[in-house]
Design an enzyme around this catalytic site. Structure first.
Site, PDB file in Angstrom:
ATOM      1  N   LYS A  90      -6.637  -3.051   9.075  1.00  0.00           N
ATOM      2  CA  LYS A  90      -7.436  -2.148   8.237  1.00  0.00           C
ATOM      3  C   LYS A  90      -8.741  -2.821   7.823  1.00  0.00           C
ATOM      4  CE  LYS A  90      -4.151  -1.865   5.082  1.00  0.00           C
ATOM      5  NZ  LYS A  90      -3.322  -1.859   3.853  1.00  0.00           N
ATOM      6  N   CYS A 117       5.055  -4.475  -4.993  1.00  0.00           N
ATOM      7  CA  CYS A 117       5.176  -5.603  -4.062  1.00  0.00           C
ATOM      8  C   CYS A 117       3.848  -6.346  -4.044  1.00  0.00           C
ATOM      9  CB  CYS A 117       5.574  -5.103  -2.663  1.00  0.00           C
ATOM     10  SG  CYS A 117       4.179  -4.577  -1.650  1.00  0.00           S
ATOM     11  N   CYS A 144      -1.858  -2.980  -3.881  1.00  0.00           N
ATOM     12  CA  CYS A 144      -2.517  -1.670  -3.776  1.00  0.00           C
ATOM     13  C   CYS A 144      -3.201  -1.213  -5.072  1.00  0.00           C
ATOM     14  CB  CYS A 144      -1.514  -0.631  -3.312  1.00  0.00           C
ATOM     15  SG  CYS A 144      -0.887  -0.993  -1.666  1.00  0.00           S
ATOM     16  N   CYS A 155       0.624   1.279  -8.573  1.00  0.00           N
ATOM     17  CA  CYS A 155       0.721   1.878  -7.236  1.00  0.00           C
ATOM     18  C   CYS A 155       1.935   2.814  -7.216  1.00  0.00           C
ATOM     19  CB  CYS A 155       0.867   0.783  -6.198  1.00  0.00           C
ATOM     20  SG  CYS A 155       2.490  -0.001  -6.247  1.00  0.00           S
ATOM     21  N   CYS A 207       7.169   4.538  -1.268  1.00  0.00           N
ATOM     22  CA  CYS A 207       6.614   3.450  -0.458  1.00  0.00           C
ATOM     23  C   CYS A 207       7.728   2.639   0.215  1.00  0.00           C
ATOM     24  CB  CYS A 207       5.759   2.530  -1.311  1.00  0.00           C
ATOM     25  SG  CYS A 207       5.089   1.179  -0.326  1.00  0.00           S
ATOM     26  N   LYS A 229     -12.016  -2.394   4.891  1.00  0.00           N
ATOM     27  CA  LYS A 229     -12.389  -1.642   3.683  1.00  0.00           C
ATOM     28  C   LYS A 229     -13.802  -1.965   3.230  1.00  0.00           C
ATOM     29  CE  LYS A 229      -7.667  -1.133   2.172  1.00  0.00           C
ATOM     30  NZ  LYS A 229      -6.665  -1.385   1.122  1.00  0.00           N
ATOM     31  N   ARG A 289     -11.525   2.250   6.451  1.00  0.00           N
ATOM     32  CA  ARG A 289     -10.855   3.160   5.507  1.00  0.00           C
ATOM     33  C   ARG A 289     -11.895   3.877   4.650  1.00  0.00           C
ATOM     34  NH1 ARG A 289      -5.479   1.895   4.704  1.00  0.00           N
ATOM     35  NH2 ARG A 289      -4.591   1.046   6.607  1.00  0.00           N
ATOM     36  N   ARG A 316      -2.786  11.323   3.559  1.00  0.00           N
ATOM     37  CA  ARG A 316      -3.899  10.792   2.751  1.00  0.00           C
ATOM     38  C   ARG A 316      -5.218  11.412   3.214  1.00  0.00           C
ATOM     39  NH1 ARG A 316      -4.333   4.469   2.809  1.00  0.00           N
ATOM     40  NH2 ARG A 316      -2.464   4.588   1.523  1.00  0.00           N
TER      41      ARG A 316
END
Ligand code: SRM
Ligand code: SF4
Length: 567
Positions: free
Chosen positions: A210, A476, A480, A431, A437, A212, A144, A75
């Site tokens: 994480k 899921c 995302c 996503c 994934c 953001k 991120r 990424r």
């Protein structure tokens, strides 16, 4: 900093022992294997790399006694999604040379390569770095990618916001030299030796989770600012920036059946001037560093700290670190959102074209050579490429008189212009989910186009084809593609079954609620049909679809809706 817990999660121990994110990455990278061991794979994320395996072949390979078909997702971290023509061409080249031949625009304005084998990781990252694109901190327990509106609209406010996004991103980049050593051939630090450089903001355990950050404007919430841990809403003063309203505690991830996990929209914390903003970001992030939950990763995001301790406690912590009180937020409301598709004036005789990319996948297919078209346009027009938070891209800096030539080049490659894409498809997102994934429970990117085909027919039949609505699908509940702020969302529950969420809003200011559970993919549209019909008949003038469903409430919607029986 808070006392170290003795019962911290396994990932905390890996970070702490990693000597600045080094761990055993360098020797494992050099070893003749197809993959990394678990601890190294955790550290790899901080370097922007995810170890994955092909979920489509996992079972057959296991039955045949073969190891999984490992490959890596890389990424790139691109503040505000802004790339120069040359940078885009490098990304395109690498997608073909080391990736699976596709570029994947993400919901946070990044690019992902999928399918990179271990032996090509170093070459990929070095080539990116030569083009001044980093992957450091694109994943892992750090700041991120910082989002900002990608549209180069005249007036200068967007540019000023982008400059702030870049400042925050640079300030919160990990200081470790490990990235340089491992991927760019810097001198290796001897194994066992302590990390030679301090991490002044993160410390040796980095963040609990994480983190953001996004910047939005009141008249354009294209970055979905309320779903971020930290948000800044531009407060304009004419064409200049007076400052930002600061928001904290957004986050969308949840786990099916676990009520202690939930999506949450951010709360207003105060106001920051452009000069203060980096310092405020640092203060917020260090409160989360010191008090975030390091024992349970499902409870470690900033949103849980806020709910556990309260906004007033949090504000006092931030103010203590700043050494001054925060001014109250300015009284503004989010009033609109734009996807920036189609032609727009950029000022100075230049234009930009917003190009729809279905679910962010830039690829060549039989009917449309999208990847080739974008590459050729960037080569010929020297267009900048800006990735949008809706997984699309903007081709920027096009001379006014060359608009028609660009349109023709898209048509030559079979790429449909924005104007012919239906409203529902244009505002949809999925996503990646299967097959890359590791957390996917159901399909998303590969399934949504078919579901949208069906929805298009339904909306057309009901005379609702022009209604602007957001439809999002994820494999899921991690969220995302930001399903919980959409009008309508399908969240993967188990193989080919979904939970339907309704009642978010195009503006990204309301959370959706679960409406129906365990709905098979082929029944999704049938299940939603009665809700669309009710909207058609009962909506108020100008009322959005999600707003209507939110007003009616899921209980009432369930009572009145009788879905057509399964065939
Ligand atoms: Fe995400 C994990 C893909 C945006 C919430 N996300 C993952 C991983 C890395 C799976 C994994 O951990 O093994 C996915 C890689 C799939 C693949 O094959 O590429 C993945 N997330 C994505 C992307 C590519 C989706 C997309 O369609 O574009 C987005 C990359 C953004 C970027 O460039 O940085 C992406 N992820 C998001 C968002 C939306 C956003 O940030 O605006 C969210 C919800 C917001 C939030 O964070 O609360 C999101 N991803 C998660 C979570 C749940 C976090 C939580 O608090 O519970 C996970 C799982 C985790 O962290 O444990 C996750
Ligand atoms: Fe994977 Fe779930 Fe994120 Fe989709 S929402 S990319 S399935 S983690």
């Amino acid at each position: 900093m808070a006392d170290k817990h003795t019962d911290v999660s396994a990932v905390e121990k890996i970070k702490e022992a990693s000597r600045g994110l080094r761990g055993s990455l360098a020797p494992e990278l050099a070893a003749d294997t197809s993959h990394f061991e678990d601890a190294a794979a955790q550290l790899l994320k901080f370097h922007g790399v995810y170890q994955q395996d092909d979920r489509d072949t996992r079972r057959q390979r296991s039955d045949a006694g073969l190891e999984p078909d490992y490959a890596f997702m890389v990424r790139c971290k691109i503040p505000g999604g802004v790339l120069t023509a040359d940078q885009y061409l490098v990304l395109d080249e690498l997608a073909g040379r080391y990736g699976n031949g596709t570029l994947r625009v993400t919901t946070r304005q990044d690019n992902q390569f999928h399918g990179v084998v271990k032996g090509d990781l170093k070459r990929t990252i070095r080539a990116l770095n030569d083009a001044l694109v980093t992957t450091l901190g694109a994943c892992g327990d750090v700041q991120r990618n910082v989002m900002s509106c990608p549209a180069p609209l005249p007036g200068g406010l967007r540019d000023q916001a982008l400059a702030v996004a870049r400042q925050i991103s640079a300030r919160l980049l990990p200081r470790t030299r490990a990235y340089h050593e491992i991927w760019l051939n810097g001198n290796q630090v001897a194994e066992g030796a302590p990390a030679p450089e301090p991490e002044p903001i993160y410390g040796e355990r980095y963040l609990p989770r994480k983190f953001k950050t996004a910047i939005a404007s009141p008249d354009d919430n294209c970055t979905d600012v309320y779903s971020n841990d930290l948000g800044f809403v531009v407060i304009p003063d004419g064409d200049s920036l007076a400052g930002f309203n600061v928001l904290v505690g957004g986050g969308l991830g949840m786990t099916h059946g676990k009520k202690v996990t939930y999506p949450r929209l951010a709360d207003p914390l105060g106001f920051a001037t452009p000069e203060d903003v980096v310092q405020v970001a640092e203060a917020v992030i260090t409160v989360q560093r010191d008090y975030g939950d390091r024992r349970d990763r499902r409870h470690a995001r900033l949103k849980y700290l806020l709910d556990d301790r309260g906004l007033d406690w949090f504000r006092a912590q931030v103010e203590q670190r700043l050494g001054r009180p925060l001014r109250p937020p300015a009284p503004v409301r989010i009033s609109d959102v734009h996807d920036h598709l189609g032609w727009h004036d950029q000022g100075g005789g230049r234009s930009f074209y917003g190009l729809f990319v279905e679910n962010g996948r830039i690829q060549d297919a039989e009917d449309a050579q999208l990847r080739t078209a974008v590459r050729r346009i960037v080569e010929v027009f020297r267009a900048g490429v800006h990735f949008t938070p809706q997984q699309n891209l903007l081709l920027t800096g096009i001379a006014e008189e060359r608009r028609a030539a660009l349109d023709a080049m898209l048509a030559d490659h079979g790429v449909r212009p924005t104007g012919v894409i239906s409203t529902v498809r244009r505002w949809s997102m999925a996503c990646p989910a299967l097959p890359t994934c590791g957390l996917a429970l159901a399909e998303a990117e590969r399934a949504l186009p078919g579901v949208i085909d069906e929805l298009e027919g339904e909306l057309e039949r009901l005379g609702l084809a022009d209604v602007r609505l957001t439809v999002r699908m994820t494999g899921c509940p991690n969220g995302c593609a930001r399903p919980y702020t959409a009008d309508l969302a399908f969240v993967g529950r188990s193989a080919d079954k979904y939970t339907i969420f309704v009642g978010g809003s195009v503006l990204g200011t309301t959370l959706a609620t679960a409406y129906a559970d365990l709905v098979p993919r082929r029944r999704l549209v049938a299940q939603v049909r009665p809700l669309l019909e009710r909207y058609r008949v009962e909506r108020l003038p100008g009322e959005g679809l999600g707003d209507f469903w939110c007003r009616i409430g899921v209980d009432e919607l369930r009572n009145s809706a009788v879905a057509e029986p399964a065939p």
